[in-house]
Design an enzyme around this catalytic site. Structure first.
Site, short mmCIF file in Angstrom:
data_model
loop_
_atom_site.label_atom_id
_atom_site.label_comp_id
_atom_site.label_asym_id
_atom_site.label_seq_id
_atom_site.Cartn_x
_atom_site.Cartn_y
_atom_site.Cartn_z
N TYR A 185 14.03 31.69 3.54
CA TYR A 185 12.87 32.49 3.91
C TYR A 185 12.90 32.82 5.39
O TYR A 185 13.15 31.97 6.24
CB TYR A 185 11.58 31.72 3.59
N LYS A 211 0.84 -1.20 0.00
CA LYS A 211 0.00 0.00 0.00
C LYS A 211 0.87 1.25 0.00
O LYS A 211 2.08 1.18 0.29
CB LYS A 211 -0.93 0.00 1.22
#
Length: 376
Positions: free
Chosen positions: A270, A40
């Site tokens: 940033y 999965k």
């Protein structure tokens, strides 16, 4: 999402490790047990369609996925062995699952009634696995009366083939077995109520097998161990020792695309969360949070050449910066994640840094990252 095959950043998946982990799991089973490989979430970020045939060659008897679409992907990859979906699907998809010979879980009588209408219309029979909530609190039958009603409904009902009955353990990776034992007891009680006998009863997951907690399961659903990762690895916990050695399969590599010297007082990233305390060499790596390399990795050390260097400044969407000890050339290799479990930048250490589990770290690496399969 487009896969960026033309940038110097990729996940490397060691197929030899995948094969060895699969073979080891298969060899550890009891006579008659089946190995269902859990692929999965794109095989925990490793690449399901590419790895399922490798696992099949190494001894997989079937596969488990989380949703129907993942099962359909395996069928398109020419996987013909049994596929079990572990998560609940809309009843309207019962015919699609049946047409592709994919088994679905059942958690309610209402779902069965809706699915039967769809199946009768198409003239199809669906393989089902009855999910039992023995203590996970997620999906499955937990009340005796509800389960008895389903048992009665399935008597002689040819719209369904009761292929399995299963549960999932919440704490098989814990040294304290008390809750595990409670779940086993609860599951066996629910099993005693069932007169429609399934082909397979299955409860064992990766942790149950690796830590010798096998409960006479017809199927072992082997997941995280396939990829060489210990399920007993919560942050700050003591790893339980697995029954056999695991070989991590994933590494994450890139390179410096740009190197520059900055002067004392210069900001990086940033918000200028890193300010140079002296003249410094900064390298840029073309990986960012859009790839699953999230902003919390600020401060984590990656291997640049032979030196571990901290990430400075906030991780950007597509790039991050590292503090170098000296000038090094652009093009110098950068290892973000090492397949060596003892390395400071192993998947486990990355998970510790993020205060999470390595399952989450591996799964968050998305399809923008190229996956290169080595050691075929």
């Amino acid at each position: 999402m487009i896969t960026a095959v033309n940038r110097p950043a990729a996940l490397h998946i060691n197929l030899a490790a995948i094969k060895e982990n699969t073979r080891q799991a298969k060899a550890h089973l009891k006579p008659g047990q089946k190995l269902f490989c859990v692929v999965k979430a794109n095989a925990y970020g490793h690449g399901a369609a590419r790895l399922a045939p490798v696992m099949e060659e190494a001894g997989a008897d079937g596969f488990c996925v989380a949703m129907l679409d993942e099962g359909l992907e395996l069928r398109r990859a020419q996987i013909v062995k049994p596929i079990l979906v572990l998560g609940l699907q809309p009843a309207e998809e019962a015919a699609l699952a049946a047409a592709n010979d994919i088994s679905l879980p059942v958690s309610s009588l209402d779902w069965l009634k809706k699915a039967e209408k769809v199946l009768r219309k198409e003239g199809l029979q669906l393989k089902i696995h009855l999910a039992i909530d023995s203590g996970m609190g997620r999906i499955g039958f937990s009340e005796d009366e509800d389960f008895k009603a389903v048992n009665e409904y399935l008597q002689g009902n040819d719209a369904f083939f009761v292929e399995g009955m299963f549960t999932h353990f919440a704490s098989a990776d814990s040294a304290d077995a008390s809750y595990f034992d409670y779940q086993v007891k609860r599951f066996k009680h629910m099993e005693s109520l069932l007169t429609v006998k399934p082909k397979w009863i299955h409860v064992d997951n990766t942790a149950a097998i690796l830590f010798d907690k096998d409960v006479a399961s017809d199927i072992v659903r082997f997941g995280i161990g396939l990829y060489g990762l210990n399920p007993s690895s919560a942050p700050g916990s003591r790893d339980l020792e697995p029954a056999f050695a695991l070989k991590p399969a994933m590494s994450f590599v890139s390179e410096l695309t740009y190197v520059k010297q900055i002067h004392k007082g210069y900001g990086v990233g940033y918000g200028s969360t890193h300010i140079a305390e002296e003249d410094e060499w900064i390298g840029t790596v073309p990986v960012g949070y859009a790839d699953g390399w999230i902003r919390k990795f600020q401060g984590f050390k990656v291997k640049v050449g032979d030196t571990y260097c901290p990430i400075v400044g906030r991780v950007c969407m597509d790039q991050f910066m590292v503090l170098l000890p000296k000038e090094v050339p652009a093009g110098t290799p950068v290892e973000l994640i090492s397949a060596d479990p003892a390395a400071p930048n192993s998947l486990r250490r990355a998970a510790d840094w993020l205060d999470t589990i390595h399952y989450e770290v591996a799964c968050q690496f998305n399809d923008r990252l190229d996956r290169i399969y080595d050691n075929e």
